[in-house]
Design a protein around this motif. Structure first.
Motif, PDB file in Angstrom:
ATOM      1  N   LEU A 230       0.824  -1.204   0.000  1.00 23.03           N
ATOM      2  CA  LEU A 230       0.000   0.000   0.000  1.00 23.03           C
ATOM      3  C   LEU A 230       0.861   1.258   0.000  1.00 23.03           C
ATOM      4  N   LEU A 231       1.813   1.309   0.922  1.00 17.36           N
ATOM      5  CA  LEU A 231       2.618   2.519   1.091  1.00 17.36           C
ATOM      6  C   LEU A 231       3.309   2.948  -0.198  1.00 17.36           C
ATOM      7  N   TYR A 232       3.933   2.007  -0.890  1.00 10.95           N
ATOM      8  CA  TYR A 232       4.659   2.386  -2.104  1.00 10.95           C
ATOM      9  C   TYR A 232       3.704   2.753  -3.239  1.00 10.95           C
ATOM     10  N   GLY A 233       2.445   2.423  -3.092  1.00  5.59           N
ATOM     11  CA  GLY A 233       1.448   2.863  -4.047  1.00  5.59           C
ATOM     12  C   GLY A 233       0.960   4.278  -3.810  1.00  5.59           C
ATOM     13  N   THR A 234       1.464   4.919  -2.753  1.00  2.00           N
ATOM     14  CA  THR A 234       1.118   6.313  -2.476  1.00  2.00           C
ATOM     15  C   THR A 234       2.210   7.265  -2.948  1.00  2.00           C
ATOM     16  N   GLY A 252       1.047   9.351   2.850  1.00  4.93           N
ATOM     17  CA  GLY A 252       0.897   7.997   2.329  1.00  4.93           C
ATOM     18  C   GLY A 252       0.849   6.961   3.431  1.00  4.93           C
ATOM     19  N   PHE A 253       1.642   7.151   4.468  1.00  3.82           N
ATOM     20  CA  PHE A 253       1.629   6.224   5.605  1.00  3.82           C
ATOM     21  C   PHE A 253       0.244   6.202   6.247  1.00  3.82           C
ATOM     22  N   LYS A 254      -0.315   7.394   6.431  1.00  9.37           N
ATOM     23  CA  LYS A 254      -1.654   7.492   7.026  1.00  9.37           C
ATOM     24  C   LYS A 254      -2.705   6.872   6.108  1.00  9.37           C
ATOM     25  N   MET A 444      -0.125   6.133  13.483  1.00  9.04           N
ATOM     26  CA  MET A 444       1.064   6.642  12.789  1.00  9.04           C
ATOM     27  C   MET A 444       1.958   7.414  13.755  1.00  9.04           C
ATOM     28  N   ASN A 445       1.366   8.199  14.638  1.00 10.36           N
ATOM     29  CA  ASN A 445       2.168   8.950  15.604  1.00 10.36           C
ATOM     30  C   ASN A 445       2.927   8.013  16.546  1.00 10.36           C
ATOM     31  N   GLU A 461      12.838  11.408   9.190  1.00 10.15           N
ATOM     32  CA  GLU A 461      12.220  12.638   8.714  1.00 10.15           C
ATOM     33  C   GLU A 461      10.725  12.433   8.583  1.00 10.15           C
ATOM     34  N   GLN A 462       9.989  13.529   8.545  1.00 14.66           N
ATOM     35  CA  GLN A 462       8.543  13.490   8.377  1.00 14.66           C
ATOM     36  C   GLN A 462       8.152  14.278   7.138  1.00 14.66           C
ATOM     37  N   LYS A 463       7.174  13.770   6.404  1.00 16.07           N
ATOM     38  CA  LYS A 463       6.684  14.465   5.220  1.00 16.07           C
ATOM     39  C   LYS A 463       5.241  14.887   5.472  1.00 16.07           C
TER      40      LYS A 463
END
Length: 464
Positions: A230-234, A252-254, A444-445, A461-463
């Motif tokens: 899923l993640l890499y699809g974001t 994307g993680f969320k 996620m947090n 890092e955070q995006k």
């Protein structure tokens, strides 16, 4: 080096000795860089290969190695190849191989799980192959960029992928027909997957609409085949190779966690119940029971699960070729590159302290030529990392071979760094938390805090 005050230049004999010594040192240094020609004769040379030997026979890896070695010794009559099988389970193999590579007599060639290359490079076990590979045009022509990147660490390539795998979407055509869904199905985005699962639930209440591996007990099956698909699809990564930092928070993680929550929402459950999904062996129950018993509509899983249904598989199921369809996993909104998959696999590398580096690479080239590498893939029933294997008639007989190979252009892979196993566990925790009612933001947090503690604040890092 001689003392500067020593008048070594007075003796021509001594000059000759020093010259020979310098040449010897230079030759050894060039060999260590991986790209020299061996200065000594190959007469009586033996190169050694360490590899794993698991479970009961037949030992397909050994069968293939025997064929490669036969051809290699025919081309190099004065050279012998000695196999060093390590009899152990996979974890035991890693330990014994490390001991072997740090010994006083390390192997020339080693069978490396691509996932562990970075740690073995950090330990000083592997030789960079850049110069060798640059002189072999076939490599860049036939191995996709992702297959090359899988064996690259700190901008140097340390191995050649020998076998790989991919993940996709399986679906039951009979169940689709009953749910008024097309027998040839290719979802264009995540919403299409959820829509199909809801259609199955509405028409076939006794069928589990879909499976997405999730939760702590399933380990990598959840974090790799579930979350990272899923993640890499974001278009948001787990690791940023440009900044060399873990991305511990991103839209994307969320979104990936929100997809998990949608599948496992108890008010509108689309996935298996917890008593199935949180079993440690759920990734065996799904292909060996739920799918052949037509109890599951959609499964996001490995292309390899069809091995279970072969005549000699764990669950022979001759009808699978007519019943089961496959589709590519789409990106979240159908954005470029439109599809995504995850790959792992094994490679062969040269030991950093091999005394026969040039010969070892000649062996790698021969072993990874089109015909021999395709033979390896046919023996193990996997996916070839060489694009041109699809032209081989025997490769075409492997179930899913052409489809699996076509997915390699979309593939991603797990970040093979020492922190990953612990970060992967935290991914499983985040997935399980949303399964049990926590919001994707809170999960996620919590992951972000845990991953930061694992990798260190300077390495994350955070995006936004």
């Amino acid at each position: 080096m001689p003392n500067k005050r020593q008048p070594f230049f007075r003796s021509s004999r001594l000059i000759s000795i020093v010259t020979c010594a310098v040449l010897f040192i230079l030759t050894g240094a060039l060999q260590a860089c991986g790209g020299s020609t061996n200065a000594t004769s190959n007469s009586g040379t033996t190169i050694t290969i360490a590899y794993g030997q698991y479970g009961p026979p037949p030992y397909y890896e050994q069968q293939w190695l025997d064929e490669v070695n036969k051809q290699f010794e025919a081309a190099h009559p004065s050279v012998k190849v000695k196999l060093l099988p390590i009899i152990a389970d996979e974890t035991g193999y890693y330990t014994k191989l490390a001991l072997m590579m740090r010994s006083s007599n390390p192997p020339d060639i080693v069978h490396e799980d691509s996932f562990l290359i970075s740690s073995d490079v950090n330990a000083g076990y592997l030789l960079p192959l850049d110069n060798y590979l640059n002189s072999w045009p076939e490599y860049k022509q036939q191995w996709t960029p992702s297959m090359q990147q899988m064996t690259t660490f700190n901008d140097h390539n340390y191995a050649i992928m020998t076998s790989t795998d991919v993940r996709c979407i399986w679906y039951n055509k009979n169940i689709f027909q009953k749910a008024n869904l097309p027998s040839t199905w290719q979802p264009n985005n995540w919403a299409d997957i959820i829509s199909a699962a809801r259609a199955i639930k509405a028409k076939e209440p006794d069928v589990i609409p879909m499976n997405l591996y999730s939760g702590v007990p399933l380990g990598e099956a959840a974090s790799m085949q579930g979350f990272e698909m899923l993640l890499y699809g974001t278009n948001n990564p787990l690791y940023n190779y440009s900044t060399k930092k873990w991305v511990v928070s991103s839209p994307g993680f969320k979104d990936a966690l929100n997809f998990v929550k949608t599948v496992y929402n108890p008010a509108d459950l689309l996935g298996p119940t917890n008593d199935i999904e949180l079993m440690p062996n759920a990734n065996n129950v799904v292909p060996q029971q739920l799918i052949p018993e037509s109890k599951l509509g959609i499964d996001i899983d490995g292309c390899w699960i069809a091995r279970n249904w072969q005549p000699k598989g764990t669950t022979p199921w001759p009808e699978w070729k007519d019943v089961m369809g496959t589709a590519k996993m789409p990106t979240e909104f159908g954005q470029d590159p439109k599809y995504v998959t995850l790959s792992g696999g094994w490679s062969y590398a040269i030991g950093a302290h091999s005394p026969n580096k040039d010969l070892a690479f000649e062996w790698l080239k021969l072993a990874h030529g089109k015909d021999l590498l395709t033979k390896h893939t046919v023996l193990i029933g996997g996916t070839s990392p060489r694009k041109d294997s699809v032209d081989n008639p025997s490769y075409k007989n492997i179930p899913m071979s052409a489809f699996s190979t076509s997915l390699l252009e979309y593939t991603h892979f797990r970040p093979g760094f020492p922190a990953y196993p612990k970060i992967s566990q935290e991914i499983g925790k985040a997935m399980q938390q949303v399964m049990q009612g926590q919001s994707p933001t809170d999960a996620m947090n919590a992951f972000s805090q845990a991953a930061t503690a694992i990798a260190g604040p300077d390495n994350v890092e955070q995006k936004s």
